[in-house]
Scaffold this motif. Structure first.
Motif, PDB file in Angstrom:
ATOM      1  N   THR A  20      36.854  34.381  53.902  1.00  0.00           N
ATOM      2  CA  THR A  20      36.632  34.813  52.527  1.00  0.00           C
ATOM      3  C   THR A  20      36.230  36.280  52.486  1.00  0.00           C
ATOM      4  N   SER A  21      35.389  36.706  53.409  1.00  0.00           N
ATOM      5  CA  SER A  21      34.970  38.101  53.449  1.00  0.00           C
ATOM      6  C   SER A  21      36.162  39.025  53.662  1.00  0.00           C
ATOM      7  N   LEU A  22      37.097  38.631  54.506  1.00  0.00           N
ATOM      8  CA  LEU A  22      38.302  39.441  54.719  1.00  0.00           C
ATOM      9  C   LEU A  22      39.128  39.534  53.447  1.00  0.00           C
ATOM     10  N   VAL A  23      39.217  38.438  52.721  1.00  0.00           N
ATOM     11  CA  VAL A  23      39.968  38.450  51.466  1.00  0.00           C
ATOM     12  C   VAL A  23      39.312  39.407  50.478  1.00  0.00           C
ATOM     13  N   LEU A  24      37.988  39.333  50.362  1.00  0.00           N
ATOM     14  CA  LEU A  24      37.294  40.223  49.435  1.00  0.00           C
ATOM     15  C   LEU A  24      37.490  41.686  49.808  1.00  0.00           C
ATOM     16  N   ARG A  25      37.451  41.993  51.082  1.00  0.00           N
ATOM     17  CA  ARG A  25      37.721  43.378  51.494  1.00  0.00           C
ATOM     18  C   ARG A  25      39.138  43.776  51.152  1.00  0.00           C
TER      19      ARG A  25
ATOM     20  N   ILE B 206      40.932  42.826  48.672  1.00  0.00           N
ATOM     21  CA  ILE B 206      41.175  43.009  47.239  1.00  0.00           C
ATOM     22  C   ILE B 206      40.222  44.024  46.621  1.00  0.00           C
ATOM     23  N   GLY B 207      39.583  44.834  47.436  1.00  0.00           N
ATOM     24  CA  GLY B 207      38.763  45.908  46.910  1.00  0.00           C
ATOM     25  C   GLY B 207      37.269  45.664  46.945  1.00  0.00           C
ATOM     26  N   GLY B 208      36.827  44.599  47.537  1.00  0.00           N
ATOM     27  CA  GLY B 208      35.401  44.372  47.695  1.00  0.00           C
ATOM     28  C   GLY B 208      34.814  43.314  46.788  1.00  0.00           C
ATOM     29  N   SER B 209      35.439  43.085  45.651  1.00  0.00           N
ATOM     30  CA  SER B 209      34.947  42.025  44.776  1.00  0.00           C
ATOM     31  C   SER B 209      36.063  41.555  43.863  1.00  0.00           C
ATOM     32  N   LEU B 210      35.939  40.339  43.430  1.00  0.00           N
ATOM     33  CA  LEU B 210      36.929  39.787  42.519  1.00  0.00           C
ATOM     34  C   LEU B 210      36.913  40.528  41.186  1.00  0.00           C
ATOM     35  N   GLU B 211      35.742  40.976  40.755  1.00  0.00           N
ATOM     36  CA  GLU B 211      35.623  41.698  39.495  1.00  0.00           C
ATOM     37  C   GLU B 211      36.404  43.011  39.535  1.00  0.00           C
ATOM     38  N   ILE B 212      36.319  43.716  40.659  1.00  0.00           N
ATOM     39  CA  ILE B 212      37.076  44.968  40.807  1.00  0.00           C
ATOM     40  C   ILE B 212      38.565  44.678  40.784  1.00  0.00           C
ATOM     41  N   PHE B 213      38.985  43.655  41.527  1.00  0.00           N
ATOM     42  CA  PHE B 213      40.397  43.290  41.568  1.00  0.00           C
ATOM     43  C   PHE B 213      40.896  42.914  40.179  1.00  0.00           C
ATOM     44  N   GLU B 214      40.091  42.134  39.451  1.00  0.00           N
ATOM     45  CA  GLU B 214      40.492  41.706  38.117  1.00  0.00           C
ATOM     46  C   GLU B 214      40.595  42.900  37.162  1.00  0.00           C
ATOM     47  N   ALA B 215      39.669  43.834  37.249  1.00  0.00           N
ATOM     48  CA  ALA B 215      39.721  45.030  36.401  1.00  0.00           C
ATOM     49  C   ALA B 215      40.957  45.862  36.716  1.00  0.00           C
ATOM     50  N   GLU B 216      41.268  46.015  37.999  1.00  0.00           N
ATOM     51  CA  GLU B 216      42.461  46.761  38.391  1.00  0.00           C
ATOM     52  C   GLU B 216      43.731  46.037  37.947  1.00  0.00           C
ATOM     53  N   ALA B 217      43.708  44.719  38.004  1.00  0.00           N
ATOM     54  CA  ALA B 217      44.860  43.931  37.547  1.00  0.00           C
ATOM     55  C   ALA B 217      45.078  44.126  36.048  1.00  0.00           C
ATOM     56  N   GLN B 218      43.995  44.074  35.275  1.00  0.00           N
ATOM     57  CA  GLN B 218      44.102  44.261  33.825  1.00  0.00           C
ATOM     58  C   GLN B 218      44.608  45.666  33.491  1.00  0.00           C
ATOM     59  N   ALA B 219      44.119  46.662  34.218  1.00  0.00           N
ATOM     60  CA  ALA B 219      44.585  48.038  34.001  1.00  0.00           C
ATOM     61  C   ALA B 219      46.071  48.152  34.337  1.00  0.00           C
ATOM     62  N   GLY B 220      46.485  47.484  35.402  1.00  0.00           N
ATOM     63  CA  GLY B 220      47.895  47.505  35.793  1.00  0.00           C
ATOM     64  C   GLY B 220      48.785  46.818  34.771  1.00  0.00           C
TER      65      GLY B 220
END
Length: 54
Positions: A8-13, A15-29
């Motif tokens: 799980t830690s590898l997955v978080l790294r 996708i940018g360190g956190s699911l919240e960051i990934f989700e924000a980047e996804a929404q921006a994209g």
């Protein structure tokens, strides 16, 4: 909160360190037209489930 396992830690790294960051980047994209508005939310939801329900 439970301790994250190494996988799980590898997955978080990855996708940018956190699911919240990934989700924000996804929404921006999505807003910028770089990501599909139908597919990307599904990807975010799948990652959320995989990380937190594992």
């Amino acid at each position: 909160m439970r301790k994250l396992d190494p996988k799980t830690s590898l997955v978080l790294r990855g996708i940018g360190g956190s699911l919240e960051i990934f989700e924000a980047e996804a929404q921006a994209g999505i807003k910028a037209g770089r990501h599909c508005p139908d597919d990307k939310p599904v990807v975010v939801d799948c990652l959320r489930q995989w990380i937190f329900i594992q």
